[in-house]
Design an enzyme around this catalytic site. Structure first.
Site, PDB file in Angstrom:
ATOM      1  N   GLY A  49       5.125  -1.870  32.263  1.00  0.00           N
ATOM      2  CA  GLY A  49       5.112  -0.553  31.834  1.00  0.00           C
ATOM      3  C   GLY A  49       3.731  -0.334  30.917  1.00  0.00           C
ATOM      4  CG  HIS A  50       3.075   4.017  29.235  1.00  0.00           C
ATOM      5  ND1 HIS A  50       3.303   5.112  28.845  1.00  0.00           N
ATOM      6  CD2 HIS A  50       4.703   3.471  28.646  1.00  0.00           C
ATOM      7  CE1 HIS A  50       4.259   5.603  28.551  1.00  0.00           C
ATOM      8  NE2 HIS A  50       5.067   4.772  28.198  1.00  0.00           N
ATOM      9  CG  ASN A  51       1.770   2.330  25.539  1.00  0.00           C
ATOM     10  OD1 ASN A  51       0.674   2.936  26.141  1.00  0.00           O
ATOM     11  ND2 ASN A  51       2.948   2.918  25.387  1.00  0.00           N
TER      12      ASN A  51
END
Lengths: 356, 356, 356
Positions: free
Chosen positions: B241-243
């Protein structure tokens, strides 16, 4: 699904093992679900969940088993295997895409590729050196086929399939878009805290009549080949690790993860999101219900499951989780109760059996 | 795997930290598994599961540890890290695909792309504007590389890899087919019952020596970058996922789901189908066995697991599920028993401890 | 994320339902996380996990709710929905990729395709016969669009998306790379131990404003269509089986598996790695936390979960597993204790209630 084709019930069922209860001359112009069917449609009943729709269906005919037939008020096609009969009838209403033989000019073909004149290679494909593509094979747009791959007769690759080098694929295989076959297995050796790639020297063998769903990945073997035997059906987004063997006519639903060197027997049914650990063996004719975690070998046929499944309200779930983590304390309390009781009524001590 | 190459044991192990027990002049022409090996093959033993095959192996040499060596009747290559030694030896039997430098005429290259003359871009690629591709990079057929991407020296993209704009990729990275890097993270804000896209302004940084398996997806960061540190190894069908940040030399098996803003430490080993919740942190050197659900941060190194795993016959599973949901009632019954006992034998009350 | 753009707080929030506490003329040149923000940045606070960073943030402005505002020492943008306000503000700092209308010469377009002059088809696409592509649509490089597909205005396909024949896609839909829509559903009928394909005669309908993440797969219906209603948001690596219906404005996180013929209501939130069994129905406004297994229909809105989650040290996990499998014995022991106690103190028998 309304079609421009039209058949009598007798024509539709010609050669199939069924009995018609009703009018064999009834005209059928499409298939439908039992709840949405309209006059002129044929439908089927195989799942008890939908039985309630049988008395009111507007279908002109229903394919069903003997013991459902009494509730059928329209023409009945009676079979011991209604779903198979439906499959055969539905084929008659299916639009078969015709593909022109030949190689699209935009595709890039490697040296010594042997592509049968009746095969079709669509636009923007890249076919490697020494590839052999058999009669009637259809390669969809944007596929990549590595060097030394063999694809046998009448196999179909949908758009954007990737086949790495040296993979062999049998007859009448169907590969959906995004499938990747023959990528390196996940082998790394740790030395001084860093991971070093272990060469993946094997390949993948896909036998005849295998179906593989969209974006499923099958790793090449580390030393020997990963093997998918005849008639295996794999759904979408399945991961098949290196050295895995899947036995003939096994069917595996979506999002299953099969770790490296696992062996699955013939005729198995593996439910969706099941996870199979590395190096385990599963016997022939094993059924795993959805979400099973197979961490040890299964040596006998039968139906297997695991975990605690079923969604409950979150507040219940939180209580359950808490209780679960107090099980140890609960077991100790029961033991103490037993010891206390034995002091009072020693005569009944034999009834208080402990498994500890 | 039989090869056309042939080496003596001394040649194969030159420069490696091993002892040879047996004939260093023995000729080896291929690698094999311990159970399938034939004379002329070298094999290895690292998994106790396969120890039973050691006494009867037909291999000409076996790589193993000191404490296995006594059961080895053929030439033994003794090492503290037999799997690493195998990896190095297997490289000698691996066929390295040679790729011609240069850009295939069918590929479309954007403005100001800086592609090193020793790099190779295969057929049907699309390379965006301002892309920098370093020396010795290999871009497989059908890849898409967005604008402003940087790919450092000797990185290999297999066929049909997608890199979105502004992603940076280090040296000696390997990306398998179907990998997608830099797609938008899953960020939506709800306003009046509808979801509004939150712009994903960050990108993805992939450091040196990272391997990423087929059809794995890595989202770009919402604000800062998603970061995959050096030496990380990701298997197939993983979602990042993002980050997310994944620390150096962490290895993650297939079908793992890592939700947004999770941080995984260095040197971790994450088993297949593990699920890691958003915003959690995992310390360095954590091992999660397969199918772990990480819902809270793990602050100390060690081995972690969760759930109830292991497939049991379905009939047992149904009983277990039923019992589990009666735990609350069971706990109440034990409490009542304790209260009853205390009335009879108050002297033993101190022994009946409750955790409620 | 530093940008070359610069706005005052008043400009950034023009038209949004917010209150500014502080200087509306403050210049903002980028967005950032609350912990990394520098002067000139705007950030937001919506997750209690990050509240600790508020007092020390170096941001020039923070978007937050009224009850967080008192701890904010810099300019505060106060809203009832800070994340939505952030989304709107972040759009101002987002680089919109401009795409040239028109069809790249390398793309192959089928007969009777109707592509609007304002639409863009990038390099190496293959577009089938009778396809209709609306105004402002962007088709990324390497996409495949089958025959008879309709794509409505302002929809965006990223690179390497596959759309099978007859699929219909609404307005403002976004499909990430590797998405496959309309592949055959997983339907096979067993006859004499072999699996026979059941024709998949339906298609897929994607309504307006749907987002679909990378490598997600959506099967076409067996008879009727698989339906994704307006405003649905799907993350990466999700499997949607045939005949599934997903209600409007439902959001589904990564790696969820939805088996065939499941129906999900409107406004649901489905956590990552959730598995939904075939033929179940989920009511409107249901929340499933991550890793839920939905095996039966959920008929009321609310939050649902399942299983035993949370990673614990492996040694604890092994004990828990063992205890779990002794639950049956524990229950029997408690029953025997109850019977023993009743003999001693019959007066209290009414307090010893059994659920068996």
């Amino acid at each position: 699904m309304q079609s421009t084709k039209q058949y009598t019930l007798a024509e539709l069922t010609d050669g199939l093992e069924i009995d018609i209860k009703g009018d064999p001359h009834c005209l059928i112009s499409g298939v439908s679900t039992i709840q949405s069917a309209q006059p002129g449609h044929i439908t089927f009943l195989t799942n008890a969940h939908y039985r309630k729709h049988l008395p009111e269906t507007k279908a002109s005919a229903v394919i069903l088993s003997t013991n459902e037939a009494s509730d059928c008020r329209v023409n009945a096609i009676i079979s011991r295997n209604p779903y198979f009969i439906y499959a055969k009838i539905a084929e008659r209403f299916s639009t078969v895409q015709t593909t022109q033989p030949g190689i699209h000019t935009s595709s890039v073909i490697g040296d010594n590729a042997d592509i049968h004149p009746t095969a079709s290679v669509a636009a923007h494909c890249v076919v490697g050196a020494n590839v052999r593509i058999g009669a009637g094979v259809v390669i969809g747009p944007g596929c990549y086929i590595g060097d030394d791959v063999t694809i046998d007769n009448n196999t179909i690759l949908d758009a954007r399939v990737t086949i790495y080098s040296r993979v062999t694929i049998g007859k009448r295989v169907r590969l959906a878009s995004g499938v990747v076959i023959g990528c390196d297995g996940f082998g790394f050796a740790n030395q001084h805290g860093q991971w070093h790639k272990v060469p993946q020297l094997g390949s993948v063998e896909i036998a005849d009549d295998v179906d593989i769903g969209a974006n499923t990945t099958i790793d090449r073997g580390a030393i020997e080949n990963t093997v998918i035997e005849a008639g295996v059906k794999l759904d979408n987004l399945i991961q098949v690790g290196h050295n895995v063997k899947i036995g003939a006519h096994t069917i595996i639903a979506g999002c299953v993860a099969i770790a490296g060197s696992a062996t699955i027997g013939k005729g198995c049914m593996i439910g969706g999101t099941t996870a199979i650990a590395g190096h385990v063996s599963i016997a022939d004719n094993v059924i795993c219900t959805g979400m099973t975690s197979v961490t040890k070998s299964i040596t006998e046929s039968g139906m297997y499951s695991s975990g605690i499944v079923g969604a409950v309200p979150n507040i219940e779930f939180r209580k359950n989780n808490a209780r679960f983590y107090r099980l140890d304390s609960l077991m100790k309390r029961v033991k103490q109760l037993e010891q206390a009781i034995i002091k009072i009524i020693p005569v009944s001590a034999d009834k208080l059996q402990s498994d500890e």
